[in-house]
Design a protein around this motif. Structure first.
Motif, mmCIF file in Angstrom:
data_model
loop_
_atom_site.group_PDB
_atom_site.id
_atom_site.type_symbol
_atom_site.label_atom_id
_atom_site.label_comp_id
_atom_site.label_asym_id
_atom_site.label_seq_id
_atom_site.Cartn_x
_atom_site.Cartn_y
_atom_site.Cartn_z
ATOM 1 N N PHE A 542 74.699 42.214 64.896
ATOM 2 C CA PHE A 542 73.716 41.404 64.177
ATOM 3 C C PHE A 542 72.636 42.288 63.567
ATOM 4 C CE2 PHE A 542 70.048 38.619 63.814
ATOM 5 C CZ PHE A 542 70.598 37.470 63.292
ATOM 6 N N LEU A 543 72.087 43.156 64.395
ATOM 7 C CA LEU A 543 71.001 44.022 63.934
ATOM 8 C C LEU A 543 71.491 44.962 62.832
ATOM 9 C CD1 LEU A 543 68.044 44.769 64.461
ATOM 10 C CD2 LEU A 543 68.841 46.508 66.028
ATOM 11 N N CYS A 544 72.679 45.528 63.020
ATOM 12 C CA CYS A 544 73.193 46.476 62.038
ATOM 13 C C CYS A 544 73.489 45.777 60.716
ATOM 14 C CB CYS A 544 74.460 47.145 62.554
ATOM 15 S SG CYS A 544 74.084 48.378 63.772
ATOM 16 N N ALA A 545 74.096 44.582 60.801
ATOM 17 C CA ALA A 545 74.469 43.898 59.576
ATOM 18 C C ALA A 545 73.243 43.454 58.814
ATOM 19 C CB ALA A 545 75.352 42.701 59.913
ATOM 20 N N ILE A 577 67.770 39.056 49.017
ATOM 21 C CA ILE A 577 67.728 37.595 48.869
ATOM 22 C C ILE A 577 69.072 37.104 48.318
ATOM 23 C CG2 ILE A 577 66.634 35.699 47.631
ATOM 24 C CD1 ILE A 577 64.049 37.363 47.715
ATOM 25 N N ASP A 578 69.552 37.814 47.297
ATOM 26 C CA ASP A 578 70.847 37.453 46.715
ATOM 27 C C ASP A 578 71.951 37.453 47.753
ATOM 28 O OD1 ASP A 578 70.040 36.879 44.261
ATOM 29 O OD2 ASP A 578 70.654 38.757 43.301
ATOM 30 N N MET A 579 71.863 38.442 48.629
ATOM 31 C CA MET A 579 72.903 38.586 49.642
ATOM 32 C C MET A 579 73.023 37.311 50.477
ATOM 33 S SD MET A 579 72.965 41.502 52.541
ATOM 34 C CE MET A 579 73.906 41.403 54.030
ATOM 35 N N PHE A 603 81.005 39.996 53.421
ATOM 36 C CA PHE A 603 81.558 40.340 54.729
ATOM 37 C C PHE A 603 80.446 40.438 55.778
ATOM 38 C CE2 PHE A 603 82.579 43.839 57.700
ATOM 39 C CZ PHE A 603 83.597 43.205 58.396
ATOM 40 N N LEU A 604 79.388 41.109 55.397
ATOM 41 C CA LEU A 604 78.295 41.296 56.362
ATOM 42 C C LEU A 604 77.644 39.966 56.738
ATOM 43 C CD1 LEU A 604 76.566 44.548 55.101
ATOM 44 C CD2 LEU A 604 77.946 44.232 57.137
ATOM 45 N N VAL A 605 77.494 39.080 55.755
ATOM 46 C CA VAL A 605 76.882 37.778 56.050
ATOM 47 C C VAL A 605 77.752 37.019 57.035
ATOM 48 C CG1 VAL A 605 76.289 35.544 55.083
ATOM 49 C CG2 VAL A 605 75.613 37.618 53.895
ATOM 50 N N ILE A 606 79.071 37.101 56.817
ATOM 51 C CA ILE A 606 79.978 36.399 57.731
ATOM 52 C C ILE A 606 79.836 36.976 59.139
ATOM 53 C CG2 ILE A 606 82.400 36.003 58.283
ATOM 54 C CD1 ILE A 606 82.891 35.926 55.243
#
Lengths: 789, 350
Positions: A542-545, A577-579, A603-606
């Motif tokens: 979580f922290l890394c993403a 923000i876009d992410m 991918f990171l958001v997922i």
């Protein structure tokens, strides 16, 4: 040895509960040896027994009495202004017999004191009497009179009462005795008046005498004829002389005894204190002198040695036995520290004493704390001053260790001298990086910017250096730290703000990731696989993403994007923000930071979103499963643990150890706990990162304040020319330096210190530190003598 | 506005109030239980060291006596009180002086009574309360009539205004002294009450409640004690302080009473005093009326600590400390005389 100590600072010492079987004749000596060693914390085995119902209460009382006598002696010694010898207060062994001698000495001094008091009383009486005899010169023979002396503060009330009570039929004269007299009981100086009251009649006489006694005046008989008075005065004179010689002799003798006492009193006091502490400890043992203590596993040999020594010293033939015990109780936390590490450990302990064998953040704090402080306090000059101050304390530490500083604030600074030393050192370092010395920049390596390439003439007031123009930027950056040319730039703050802000986020992320890796150490050590996989792993992801990706972007933009592209460079904030809006940067006609940005971000958001239920649900589910399994096998595990408990009971003969029942499983509690933790962690990832921005904010505040101080104060002095300028500069410098110390060093330093503490306690330690242990407080004479217990 | 009023209050004794609240913490219920279990006075001393009293007996040689403990307890209270008095000014100083006046009255009466019984002054002085010592105090022994007492001695002392009512040319005798004591107290209580009322605010709320009870207690006790003496009912009525809750109707009824039951009937008309008379008696196990009064006083004083920025805490602090000292002394006496049956009848302070 030092390497070993470093290792022990990482985790607290391994402790064990041991049982001591002491022989009654050897107990005192053994406990004394253990006190010298200072490595065992005794447990109270009779918590239900009152202080005065314990076994050695009479001995404790005797020590109290002895202490009282010693205090009396100390008071006497101080009264005579004799220097108390406290250079050699390290007494190695406690010999009980020796302290009896004190009693006799005390009695002699008490005796002399009484002699002295008596002598003083006589003398005072005589002195006042003679003074009064000399005064009464005029005498009217047919009028009766009463004469005496009285305290100065009572004379006006006395006069009024006499006047009223006798309805004005008296005549009172008084005058001050010039010599200060000594109150024989307290030894204080007092001022007195001598008075004489003339009146007629016996009735008045009795009345006046009553008033005199009421006011505690001392009355002296005074004959009426001058010859008789002279005779008495002579007699008094000789008596005074006699008494004076007696008094001098006793005073001499007294001084002799007291100077003897002064040599030893400290040693005696320490001895009595030690003996008292030993009996207090013996009171913690049970009736058969069986003791239980916590001690570090590595020092068991030393404790056993001490026991053997104690047994030998007491001449006992039966050895004292030490035996380790099994226990389910949490052992105390014992971090060995030395004078260097103790200051850092104190910062950690102020938050909470670490759990037993939990990772101790203190060794990392030694570097990270001064570093984070210095990021906020970066200035070579200020850092140097701080460093020199701490260096002075460190160099003089032997002297201050001997004579403990009384001032509480100074004591605090002294205890943290190594911390301040490092803080100063790191501030010099960051000052170099910021290129600031009392807010001025230093051009050591030569700036990388070329003003001439911009066709600079003296006519234009403002000049913009455009790095895109060939020749303006020399092609290589300033060798170390920030280019000094920014000192004269108008947009210095804007540029540095962006730079420091990003730095703060990077440092924050690094420290938080480090905190999580320490949590990993903890999980590994306690073999808590469940939490490792169900909590720590998703937390890390979580922290890394979330933040780690941002940091990656910052670094990527710094290193890949060049000046030439600066007009088209994408904003990181908009990108973030876009992410989370899941919009493709291309669709808004924005330039992507790198190719494939959209896919990576999706991918990171997922991953981020998946981590939340992972953190929240997996652990409670597995716990639920386990509890169900346990219930499925009735009595299996439970009866096993019952057996354990029973064995323990048998071994210890004490019911205390079976206390910890197997926990009953409550699903709702687990879920609530986990929910709180999950929410807290997710929110804290954002808020803690934002919190690290204080690194930037305080550093900005510090550099702005010192800038203001320079330009408003020092600059005015230096800008004036001629002799007046020199004189002005002289005075302005004092103003400048005092403001620098009081505002920039003390106030700003304190605020940066506070923020550094907060970053460690909240942002860093919340990732791995429980801090619910209790500290190891061994029975140690050194602590007792220093008055720390 | 709130901040500024807070500031004013702080300047006007806020520091001292904080101090008093700190001084108040003495002995807990648990401590009392431990104290009653002590076998000797040395044990008592050992245990008191662990309480708020600290090492006040540390410099006393063994063996301890009850009188030494009493003296030291009193000394501790006096030191604390004098410290507060020395730092007080304006209204608070007046208020603290009012507290001292009651001790002055006690001291004067003690000295006069002592002189009547041909006791030496040196014997009487240690018995005087140190809070009530004033310059002219020790000369009261020369007076033979009340007029003498006033004109020669008390006219300069702070007690002079209270004394005006009892000036007469009669010789001092025991009856007279009792009347003087009660008249003085009456004047003192009325003056104190009026001062607090005039001060207003929370001080008036708290202090008037306490002083009203004090006045009523005096009236009731005077009445009960007067049975079987030569004091006439008219004279008795003159001694009642007229500031309590019994005033005026209750006092009128009290002045007619000539037996204990009558007093009880009058008092039971008042809700506050009814429970005090319930269940009192002289049988073993019963609490005496006096104890009940003490308990009620303690409750009032404890309540006074509930309100801030008022002077009542100073009064209550002195009274509670005194009660605490009485409790310790009671326990100490019981231990010293090996009379443990009644050791539990101290009055606990909540």
């Amino acid at each position: 040895q030092s390497l070993f100590k470093m290792g022990s600072l990482f985790r607290s010492e391994e402790m064990c509960l041991a049982q001591l079987y002491l022989q009654s004749e050897a107990a005192f000596a053994c406990v004394s040896e253990l006190g010298e060693l200072g490595l065992a914390q005794f447990r109270d085995l009779n918590p239900d027994v009152n202080a005065f119902q314990r076994k050695f209460v009479n001995e404790v009382r005797r020590c109290d009495d002895m202490e009282r006598k010693l205090r009396f002696l100390e008071k006497e010694v101080k009264k005579d202004n004799l220097a108390i010898d406290d250079t050699d207060i390290i007494t190695s062994k406690t010999d009980y017999r020796e302290s009896f001698r004190v009693r006799t000495t005390e009695e002699t001094v008490g005796l002399y004191n009484i002699y002295r008091e008596r002598g003083k009383t006589h003398i005072q009486e005589s002195l006042t009497a003679s003074a009064q005899y000399n005064l009464v010169v005029y005498n009217i023979s047919f009028i009766i009179f009463v004469a005496g002396v009285l305290m100065r503060d009572k004379i006006s009330a006395f006069e009024r009462v006499i006047w009223r009570a006798c309805r004005g039929n008296v005549f009172l004269r008084y005058t001050e005795i010039e010599a200060e007299l000594e109150d024989p009981h307290t030894g204080d100086k007092v001022n007195k008046y001598v008075f004489i009251v003339f009146f007629q009649g016996d009735q008045l006489k009795s009345r006046i005498k009553k008033i005199c006694t009421g006011f505690r005046a001392t009355l002296y008989p005074c004959p009426e004829t001058p010859q008789e008075r002279r005779e008495i005065a002579l007699g008094v004179m000789t008596r005074i002389e006699d008494l004076q010689t007696v008094l001098n002799q006793t005073a001499d003798h007294r001084r002799m005894v007291l100077s003897q006492v002064a040599l030893n009193i400290r040693v005696w006091l320490i001895k009595v204190r030690k003996i008292k502490a030993i009996y207090h400890t013996l009171n913690l043992f049970n009736k058969c002198l069986i003791a239980e203590c916590w001690c570090p596993v590595v020092d068991i040999d030393r404790i056993q040695l001490a026991l053997r020594r104690g047994t030998e010293l007491s001449g006992s033939s039966v050895p004292s036995i030490m035996q380790q015990m099994q226990t389910k109780e949490n052992p105390p936390t014992y971090n060995q520290t030395d004078k260097f590490t103790s200051g850092f450990q104190a910062i950690i302990d102020a938050f909470g004493v670490s759990n037993y064998r939990e990772v101790n953040p203190a060794p990392f704090t030694i570097i990270t704390f001064p570093f984070l402080f210095a990021v906020m306090f970066g200035d070579m000059g200020h850092g140097l001053l701080m460093f020199l101050f701490a260096l002075y304390l460190v160099l003089k530490e032997n002297r201050y260790m001997k004579h403990k500083p009384e001032d509480e604030i100074f004591k605090m600074m002294f205890d943290g001298r190594y911390l301040i030393l490092l803080m100063g050192l790191f501030s010099i370092y960051t000052g170099f990086l910021y290129n600031e010395c009392f807010s001025r920049s230093i051009n050591i390596f030569g700036t990388s910017w070329n003003v001439r390439a911009m066709n600079f003439t003296l006519k234009n007031q403002h000049l913009t250096l455009d790095p895109n123009k060939p020749g303006v930027f020399r092609g290589y950056p300033y060798f170390y730290g920030i280019d000094p040319i920014w000192q004269s730039a108008e947009n210095k703050i804007t540029v540095q703000n962006s730079y420091k802000m990003k730095n703060a986020v990077l440092m924050g992320f690094a420290q938080m990731i480090f905190g999580l890796s320490l949590a990993f150490c903890n999980r590994r050590h306690f073999k808590d696989k469940l939490t490792l996989y169900c909590e720590l792993l998703p937390q890390l992801l979580f922290l890394c993403a979330l933040i780690g990706y941002l940091c990656m972007c910052i670094l990527y933009k710094w290193s890949v994007w060049t000046v030439a592209q600066s007009n088209t460079a994408p904003s990181l904030l908009i990108g973030l923000i876009d992410m989370y809006m899941l919009t493709d940067p291309k669709s808004n006609n924005r330039v992507p930071l790198y190719t494939g940005q959209y896919q990576v971000q999706i991918f990171l958001v997922i991953v981020t979103v998946l981590c939340v239920p992972w953190m929240f649900l997996s652990k409670p589910y597995i716990l639920y499963k386990r509890s169900k399994q346990k219930k499925g096998v009735p009595g299996g595990l439970d009866s096993q643990s019952d057996d354990d408990v029973a064995i323990l009971h048998h071994e210890n003969n004490d019911a205390n150890y079976g206390k910890q029942e197997p926990e009953s499983f409550d699903m709702s509690e687990v879920i609530i706990y986990q929910a709180i933790h999950t929410i807290e962690f997710c929110l804290s990832c954002i808020s803690h990162t934002a919190s690290y921005l204080r690194l930037w904010a305080l550093s900005l505040a510090h550099s702005e304040l010192s800038e203001v101080l320079w330009s408003m104060v020092m600059h005015t002095g230096l800008a004036t020319s001629g002799t007046s300028g020199a004189i002005l500069s002289f005075f302005v410098f004092w103003f400048f330096s005092s403001l620098t110390v009081s505002i920039l060093l003390v106030m700003e330093g304190l605020s940066a210190f506070l923020h550094a503490i907060r970053l460690h306690w909240v942002e860093f330690q919340s990732k791995f530190y429980k801090g619910e242990g209790y500290i190891f407080s061994p029975f140690s004479f050194t602590l007792i003598v220093e008055g720390k217990v | 506005n709130k901040v500024s009023s807070f500031k004013i209050k702080l300047e006007n004794g806020g520091f001292l109030e904080g101090l008093v609240r700190g001084f108040k913490n003495g002995i807990s219920k648990e401590d009392y239980r431990h104290l009653t279990q002590c076998d000797t006075l040395e044990d008592l001393k050992l245990h008191l060291q662990g309480t708020g009293y600290g090492h006040f007996l540390a410099n006393e040689p063994s063996p301890l006596t009850v009188s030494v403990i009493d003296e030291k307890l009193r000394e501790k209270l006096v030191i604390e009180f004098e410290y507060i008095r020395n730092h007080a000014y304006k209204d608070l100083a007046t208020f603290l002086d009012f507290i001292k006046y009651s001790y002055m009255i006690d001291n004067i009466i003690l000295l006069i009574t002592g002189t009547l019984h041909q006791r030496q002054l040196s014997e009487l002085l240690p018995k005087c309360h140190p809070l009530g010592i004033f310059d002219q105090m020790e000369t009261v022994t020369i007076a033979s009539t009340t007029a003498d007492l006033y004109n020669a001695i008390l006219v300069d002392s702070p007690l002079a205004p209270f004394f005006k009512e009892c000036i007469s040319e009669e010789d001092l005798n025991e009856m007279n002294i009792e009347i003087i004591r009660n008249t003085l107290y009456k004047a003192y209580l009325e003056a104190f009450y009026d001062w607090c009322q005039q001060k207003g605010g929370a001080t008036a709320d708290v202090m008037c409640e306490i002083l009203a009870f004090e006045a009523d207690r005096r009236s009731i006790i005077i009445t009960i004690n007067s049975f079987g003496t030569e004091l006439t009912k008219e004279d008795r009525a003159k001694l009642y302080p007229r500031r309590g809750k019994l005033y005026p109707d209750g006092l009128l009824e009290l002045s007619k009473a000539d037996e204990y039951e009558a007093v009880k009937r009058v008092s039971e008309l008042y809700a506050e005093y009814k429970p005090l008379f319930d269940g009192t008696g002289n049988n073993p196990g019963d609490k005496t009326l006096e104890d009940k009064f003490f308990e009620h006083e303690v409750t009032l004083n404890v309540n006074s600590f509930m309100q801030q920025f008022q002077y009542g805490v100073f009064y209550s602090y002195v009274k509670l400390k005194e009660q605490e000292c009485r409790n310790i002394i009671w326990i100490a006496e019981c231990i010293a005389q090996r009379h443990r049956a009644k050791i539990d009848s101290y009055i606990p302070i909540m």
